[in-house]
Design a protein around this motif. Structure first.
Motif, PDB file in Angstrom:
ATOM      1  N   PRO A  21       0.840  -1.207   0.000  1.00  0.00           N
ATOM      2  CA  PRO A  21       0.000   0.000   0.000  1.00  0.00           C
ATOM      3  C   PRO A  21       0.869   1.248   0.000  1.00  0.00           C
ATOM      4  N   LEU A  22       0.316   2.366  -0.500  1.00  0.00           N
ATOM      5  CA  LEU A  22       1.095   3.597  -0.570  1.00  0.00           C
ATOM      6  C   LEU A  22       1.581   4.038   0.801  1.00  0.00           C
ATOM      7  N   GLY A  23       0.811   3.748   1.837  1.00  0.00           N
ATOM      8  CA  GLY A  23       1.210   4.143   3.169  1.00  0.00           C
ATOM      9  C   GLY A  23       2.442   3.432   3.678  1.00  0.00           C
ATOM     10  N   SER A  24       2.823   2.330   3.044  1.00  0.00           N
ATOM     11  CA  SER A  24       3.997   1.557   3.475  1.00  0.00           C
ATOM     12  C   SER A  24       5.209   1.792   2.582  1.00  0.00           C
ATOM     13  N   ILE A  25       5.088   2.700   1.614  1.00  0.00           N
ATOM     14  CA  ILE A  25       6.171   2.930   0.667  1.00  0.00           C
ATOM     15  C   ILE A  25       7.440   3.399   1.375  1.00  0.00           C
ATOM     16  N   GLY A  26       7.306   4.297   2.341  1.00  0.00           N
ATOM     17  CA  GLY A  26       8.472   4.834   3.040  1.00  0.00           C
ATOM     18  C   GLY A  26       9.273   3.752   3.739  1.00  0.00           C
ATOM     19  N   ARG A  27       8.586   2.896   4.479  1.00  0.00           N
ATOM     20  CA  ARG A  27       9.274   1.820   5.185  1.00  0.00           C
ATOM     21  C   ARG A  27       9.943   0.855   4.203  1.00  0.00           C
ATOM     22  N   GLY A  28       9.214   0.471   3.147  1.00  0.00           N
ATOM     23  CA  GLY A  28       9.761  -0.464   2.178  1.00  0.00           C
ATOM     24  C   GLY A  28      10.980   0.085   1.466  1.00  0.00           C
ATOM     25  N   LEU A  29      10.932   1.370   1.074  1.00  0.00           N
ATOM     26  CA  LEU A  29      12.073   1.968   0.382  1.00  0.00           C
ATOM     27  C   LEU A  29      13.274   2.077   1.315  1.00  0.00           C
ATOM     28  N   SER A  30      13.018   2.384   2.590  1.00  0.00           N
ATOM     29  CA  SER A  30      14.100   2.471   3.568  1.00  0.00           C
ATOM     30  C   SER A  30      14.842   1.141   3.680  1.00  0.00           C
ATOM     31  N   GLU A  31      14.082   0.055   3.769  1.00  0.00           N
ATOM     32  CA  GLU A  31      14.698  -1.277   3.858  1.00  0.00           C
ATOM     33  C   GLU A  31      15.418  -1.640   2.560  1.00  0.00           C
ATOM     34  N   LEU A  32      14.867  -1.167   1.439  1.00  0.00           N
ATOM     35  CA  LEU A  32      15.465  -1.462   0.136  1.00  0.00           C
ATOM     36  C   LEU A  32      16.818  -0.769  -0.036  1.00  0.00           C
ATOM     37  N   LEU A  33      16.917   0.489   0.482  1.00  0.00           N
ATOM     38  CA  LEU A  33      18.131   1.272   0.293  1.00  0.00           C
ATOM     39  C   LEU A  33      19.176   1.042   1.385  1.00  0.00           C
ATOM     40  N   SER A  40      19.074   7.397   9.024  1.00  0.00           N
ATOM     41  CA  SER A  40      18.170   7.405  10.170  1.00  0.00           C
ATOM     42  C   SER A  40      16.723   7.615   9.764  1.00  0.00           C
ATOM     43  N   ALA A  41      16.509   8.195   8.582  1.00  0.00           N
ATOM     44  CA  ALA A  41      15.139   8.466   8.141  1.00  0.00           C
ATOM     45  C   ALA A  41      15.122   8.743   6.637  1.00  0.00           C
ATOM     46  N   LEU A  42      13.938   8.532   6.049  1.00  0.00           N
ATOM     47  CA  LEU A  42      13.671   8.899   4.659  1.00  0.00           C
ATOM     48  C   LEU A  42      12.469   9.827   4.618  1.00  0.00           C
ATOM     49  N   VAL A  98      21.883  15.534   4.741  1.00  0.00           N
ATOM     50  CA  VAL A  98      20.933  14.781   3.923  1.00  0.00           C
ATOM     51  C   VAL A  98      21.527  14.522   2.546  1.00  0.00           C
ATOM     52  N   LEU A  99      21.028  13.472   1.931  1.00  0.00           N
ATOM     53  CA  LEU A  99      21.232  13.265   0.501  1.00  0.00           C
ATOM     54  C   LEU A  99      19.927  13.646  -0.182  1.00  0.00           C
ATOM     55  N   GLN A 100      19.994  14.564  -1.125  1.00  0.00           N
ATOM     56  CA  GLN A 100      18.802  15.026  -1.835  1.00  0.00           C
ATOM     57  C   GLN A 100      18.807  14.442  -3.235  1.00  0.00           C
ATOM     58  N   MET A 101      17.711  13.740  -3.587  1.00  0.00           N
ATOM     59  CA  MET A 101      17.617  13.096  -4.887  1.00  0.00           C
ATOM     60  C   MET A 101      16.314  13.492  -5.567  1.00  0.00           C
ATOM     61  N   THR A 102      16.409  13.881  -6.820  1.00  0.00           N
ATOM     62  CA  THR A 102      15.225  14.203  -7.612  1.00  0.00           C
ATOM     63  C   THR A 102      15.070  13.151  -8.704  1.00  0.00           C
ATOM     64  N   ALA A 103      13.930  12.478  -8.710  1.00  0.00           N
ATOM     65  CA  ALA A 103      13.677  11.445  -9.711  1.00  0.00           C
ATOM     66  C   ALA A 103      13.363  12.091 -11.059  1.00  0.00           C
ATOM     67  N   ARG A 104      13.310  11.276 -12.082  1.00  0.00           N
ATOM     68  CA  ARG A 104      13.040  11.792 -13.425  1.00  0.00           C
ATOM     69  C   ARG A 104      11.665  12.431 -13.541  1.00  0.00           C
ATOM     70  N   ASN A 105      10.729  11.998 -12.705  1.00  0.00           N
ATOM     71  CA  ASN A 105       9.386  12.582 -12.741  1.00  0.00           C
ATOM     72  C   ASN A 105       9.226  13.746 -11.769  1.00  0.00           C
ATOM     73  N   GLY A 106      10.323  14.193 -11.152  1.00  0.00           N
ATOM     74  CA  GLY A 106      10.272  15.358 -10.269  1.00  0.00           C
ATOM     75  C   GLY A 106      10.035  15.038  -8.812  1.00  0.00           C
ATOM     76  N   ALA A 107       9.850  13.769  -8.443  1.00  0.00           N
ATOM     77  CA  ALA A 107       9.648  13.403  -7.048  1.00  0.00           C
ATOM     78  C   ALA A 107      10.944  13.607  -6.261  1.00  0.00           C
ATOM     79  N   LEU A 108      10.785  14.020  -5.001  1.00  0.00           N
ATOM     80  CA  LEU A 108      11.938  14.348  -4.165  1.00  0.00           C
ATOM     81  C   LEU A 108      12.137  13.289  -3.091  1.00  0.00           C
ATOM     82  N   LEU A 109      13.401  12.879  -2.882  1.00  0.00           N
ATOM     83  CA  LEU A 109      13.754  11.954  -1.811  1.00  0.00           C
ATOM     84  C   LEU A 109      14.867  12.576  -0.981  1.00  0.00           C
ATOM     85  N   LEU A 110      14.662  12.607   0.341  1.00  0.00           N
ATOM     86  CA  LEU A 110      15.692  13.057   1.267  1.00  0.00           C
ATOM     87  C   LEU A 110      16.117  11.863   2.119  1.00  0.00           C
ATOM     88  N   ILE A 111      17.410  11.547   2.100  1.00  0.00           N
ATOM     89  CA  ILE A 111      17.979  10.497   2.939  1.00  0.00           C
ATOM     90  C   ILE A 111      18.717  11.196   4.068  1.00  0.00           C
TER      91      ILE A 111
END
Length: 417
Positions: A21-33, A40-42, A98-111
């Motif tokens: 589910p979309l609500g679990s995306i943060g946790r799943g991506l954290s474990e993936l990366l 400490s956080a995404l 932080v590590l700041q990443m911008t995806a090709r579709n403009g989405a932002l990720l802060l590590i």
């Protein structure tokens, strides 16, 4: 190279993230990366029909210290620059790396609090895949998703207005005695006045900026739709005509604009699959209170075409609080007319969401969802503000909400026009 990183285990983990589910995306991506970069956080900020969706996972102080307005500004100013960029952000009361990443579709990720990155390419590719998946789920424009976007849009603006009002009232309270001239130290009074005035100006500017970020002109929205559809139709055999709004200065809420584009794209792309359709026309108009959409094609017409169009768009337009009509004449094609209100639909508390609350908490929840502040709730129920705060704390815990705005969103039932 990076192919070694794409082991069966990693692919399976990526699949689990995309299927969650979309609500679990943060946790799943954290474990993936995590195998590629310790953190400490995404914080994820993606664009969708609700105007912006925030996901996070990890250290709770990060979520509490991050502003959606700041994240949206970061996402917009970073543009289409891809790659991993190191930075330091003021989060809460401290500067955090932080590590700041911008995806090709403009989405932002802060590590947040990152360690060394063992494979930058893998991290970038994984983020591009996940962010594209989130965007595609939004672009599918499922009715429940659109309905939720319209509800949360009203909550977002309500929360912004409430914050502005409370801070303005506080600063006005500081200014009143200072302006009265009762302080003996003139220089201290002047310094306090300057700080207070600057604070008020900043808050009002932030409120105006928040409203600007939450809407766009109908001309800009239509131009984006035309660009997206022309790109999708470059291999189509037929002709696609666009008729833009005659008055393009009207502001359209972001979630209405995105939702409208998503629905129109689904209709147009579906009609392109019909061999009987060789020409389509898309027309938008806006009168300041509603967005008017007209879609026409030269297909076979008749009951079958009308039924197809209603099946594609009916529930989605209804979820956005709009109305539609469809006429299809055999041999003359089909026409779909849509009316979308610009203002969010009325809201009411969801009895299902508050079923676990105590009677007094339910009373507080009703007033909370209606937009009342703590003082107003206290006066309405004849209790102290401290008691109101206690009840709200209980409501947040019961609803598993991390903030007042999340609690309000959870208390809102899905609305129909």
């Amino acid at each position: 190279m990076d192919r070694a990183a794409l082991s069966d285990g990693l692919l399976h983990q990526l699949y689990e993230v995309l299927a969650s589910p979309l609500g679990s995306i943060g946790r799943g991506l954290s474990e993936l990366l995590a195998p590629f970069v310790a953190h400490s956080a995404l914080v994820l900020f993606t664009a969708d029909v609700s105007g912006g969706r925030l996901h996070w996972w990890g250290d709770p102080t990060i979520h509490q210290g991050m502003s959606g307005l700041v994240l949206d500004r970061l996402r917009r100013t970073s543009g289409s620059v891809e790659g991993i960029h190191r930075a330091a952000l003021h989060i809460g009361d401290a500067q955090r790396p932080v590590l700041q990443m911008t995806a090709r579709n403009g989405a932002l990720l802060l590590i947040v609090d990152p360690g060394p990155v063992s494979s930058p390419t893998s991290v970038t590719n994984l983020w591009n895949i996940v962010s594209l998946h989130v965007q595609e789920r939004a672009d599918e424009a499922a009715p429940e998703y659109l309905r939720h976007a319209r509800s949360t849009a009203g909550v977002r603006l309500l929360a912004l207005s409430e914050i502005r009002d409370e801070y303005s009232a506080t600063l006005d309270g500081i200014l009143a005695p200072l302006r009265a001239g009762r302080l003996s130290d003139a220089s201290a009074r002047e310094a306090a006045l300057n700080r207070s005035v600057a604070g008020l100006d900043r808050l009002r500017a932030m409120s105006g900026q928040a409203r600007t970020l939450a809407q766009e002109t109908v001309t800009v929205s239509f131009a984006r739709l035309e660009e997206e559809l022309r790109s999708a139709a470059r291999y189509w055999h037929g002709e696609l005509e666009f008729v833009g709004p005659s008055c393009g200065d009207h502001q359209v809420p972001d979630e209405v604009a995105r939702g409208a584009r998503a629905v129109v794209q689904r209709v147009i792309l579906s009609r392109m699959e019909s061999s009987e359709v060789s020409r389509m026309r898309v027309q938008w108009e806006c009168d300041g209170t509603q967005l008017l959409i007209d879609l026409r094609d030269d297909g076979a017409g008749g009951a079958a075409d009308a039924e197809t169009l209603l099946e594609i768009a009916g529930h989605r337009i209804e979820a956005l609080g709009g109305q539609l009509s469809c006429t299809a004449t055999s041999g003359w094609g089909a026409e779909l007319s849509v009316t979308l209100p610009l203002n969010p639909p009325p809201i009411r508390p969801s009895t299902a969401a508050i079923a676990g609350l105590r009677p007094r908490e339910m009373q507080v929840a009703n007033l909370l969802a209606a937009g009342s502040r703590n003082r107003a709730i206290a006066e309405e129920l004849g209790i102290s503000e401290n008691t109101v705060k206690f009840h709200i704390s209980r409501i947040l815990h019961t609803l598993n909400a991390g903030s007042r705005a999340e609690a309000i969103a959870a208390l809102l039932s899905e609305q129909r026009a």
